[in-house]
Design a protein around this motif. Structure first.
Motif, PDB file in Angstrom:
ATOM      1  N   GLY A   1      76.602  -1.333  40.327  1.00  0.00           N
ATOM      2  CA  GLY A   1      75.633  -2.413  40.489  1.00  0.00           C
ATOM      3  C   GLY A   1      74.231  -1.879  40.659  1.00  0.00           C
ATOM      4  O   GLY A   1      73.277  -2.392  40.059  1.00  0.00           O
TER       5      GLY A   1
ATOM      6  N   ALA B   1      75.430 -13.008  47.971  1.00  0.00           N
ATOM      7  CA  ALA B   1      76.147 -11.726  47.944  1.00  0.00           C
ATOM      8  C   ALA B   1      76.404 -11.185  49.344  1.00  0.00           C
ATOM      9  O   ALA B   1      77.452 -10.579  49.607  1.00  0.00           O
TER      10      ALA B   1
ATOM     11  N   PHE C   1      77.096  -6.840  43.759  1.00  0.00           N
ATOM     12  CA  PHE C   1      75.833  -7.577  43.716  1.00  0.00           C
ATOM     13  C   PHE C   1      74.815  -7.084  44.749  1.00  0.00           C
ATOM     14  O   PHE C   1      73.618  -7.067  44.464  1.00  0.00           O
TER      15      PHE C   1
END
Length: 374
Positions: free
Chosen positions: A238, A269, A288
């Motif tokens: 991510g 998130a 995230f």
């Protein structure tokens, strides 16, 4: 960015549980080391803000890179006094703060105007790449010693420092020319203050994930090693995609709409980290939160550069300094809450709430500003 934030900062988070076990550190001392790094980052950010924009900046970047690399080597050995590790974690933070401000400032002033978005995107992608590098050997920690892991990171950092020293040579003449210019700084506006507030709130909200995430997964959720490694790898992936995601959103929707999207996702998130229904929620939260921190950092930096070009170094220093102060306050606050028995679930809720408040004032300011223009 890869060295200063990705490796110098997040390598400690990745290796914290294993290092604690191998070196017999208490949870309290591990928290002190985390706060020491945040204190160093604050010192580095303040120091960078005071430095003039001339050829000496390249020397400070080189010094920060090599001293930061040595700080990784210092963590590879056990049996030293606690003050030894605190000292080097502070120096690691100082190095990260200097690199975070000075490197993009140099490149922003020396590149063409038309290339600034692309170059900023490339530069801030380094944060995610560094985090990814710090996660590469996580699945193998049961096969190699903690000392070997720190030595591997030191090797990565040293190679990056040597490459950085070579690349910096081309900027010296341009920085000499720039230092001779009489630059008038733009005044600080309400828009900058609004961006600054939400950016600082993101620093506070990010603390639980950046310092305690692996500890939360192992000691609170009691996930096995496979799931912990998978979470951290997703976090690294991510992070590697963060700046690219922000770049695409900024190109499609513009900076401010992109920031609204990113901050909204960020709140969600962090919130879903408290859901224990399935490990899937920790995967989503890992990916995230890993993605959104470098995304927000990159887009905030580029927005400041776009709005206040000649004042970029000064204003980006202020933004980084506020980020560092809020992070340090957050680190001390969450460590204190942990000492008094406040659960990780409650800490994540507090983090999400703070970011929600910061994002809300930013959304309202942008909406109000648009109505005023109309």
């Amino acid at each position: 960015m890869c060295l200063g934030i990705g490796i110098l900062r997040f390598s400690y988070t990745a290796l914290l549980p294993s290092t604690r076990e191998a070196f017999a550190w208490s949870a309290n001392f591990a928290s002190i080391l985390s706060s020491a790094n945040l204190l160093g980052y604050l010192i580095g950010a303040f120091w960078a803000m005071r430095l003039p924009q001339n050829k000496k900046i390249t020397i400070f970047i080189q010094m920060a890179a090599f001293i930061g690399s040595i700080s990784l080597l210092s963590c590879a050995f056990a049996s030293f006094s606690e003050s030894w590790y605190v000292f080097w974690r502070v120096l690691s933070g100082i190095s990260g703060g200097l690199l975070m401000i000075l490197s993009p400032s140099v490149v922003a002033q020396c590149c063409e105007l038309k290339d600034r978005l692309t170059i900023n995107f490339i530069g801030f992608s380094g944060i995610g790449i560094g985090v990814l590098v710090a996660t590469l050997f996580m699945p193998y920690l049961d096969l190699i010693s903690v000392q070997t892991a720190w030595m591997i990171l030191f090797g990565f950092a040293l190679c990056i420092s040597l490459i950085l020293s070579i690349l910096l040579k081309q900027f010296k003449k341009q920085l000499i020319d720039l230092s001779g210019n009489n630059i008038k700084h733009a005044p600080i506006t309400g828009l900058f203050v609004s961006v600054l507030i939400v950016y600082a709130c993101s620093a506070f909200a990010y603390v639980p994930h950046s310092l305690f995430w692996i500890d939360y997964l192992s000691n609170t959720l009691h996930l096995n090693l496979f799931f912990i490694n998978l979470n951290w790898i997703l976090y690294g992936l991510g992070s590697a995609l963060g700046a690219f995601t922000a770049y695409l959103l900024a190109r499609k929707f513009g900076n401010f709409t992109a920031l609204k999207i990113l901050y909204s996702l960020y709140v969600v998130a962090i919130l879903i980290a408290v859901l224990e229904i399935s490990p899937l929620f920790t995967f989503v939260s890992s990916f995230f939160t890993g993605m959104l921190n470098p995304a927000v950092v990159f887009l905030t930096s580029y927005t400041i550069l776009q709005l206040y070009t000649v004042s970029y170094k000064k204003l980006w220093s202020i933004a980084t300094l506020c980020f560092a102060i809020t992070q340090l306050i957050g680190g001390l606050s969450f460590s204190t809450l942990q000492h008094f028995g406040v659960s990780y679930h409650q800490q994540f809720l507090l983090a999400a709430f703070m970011l929600f408040l910061g994002a809300l004032q930013f959304f309202l300011y942008i909406s109000f500003a648009k109505k005023s223009v109309n």
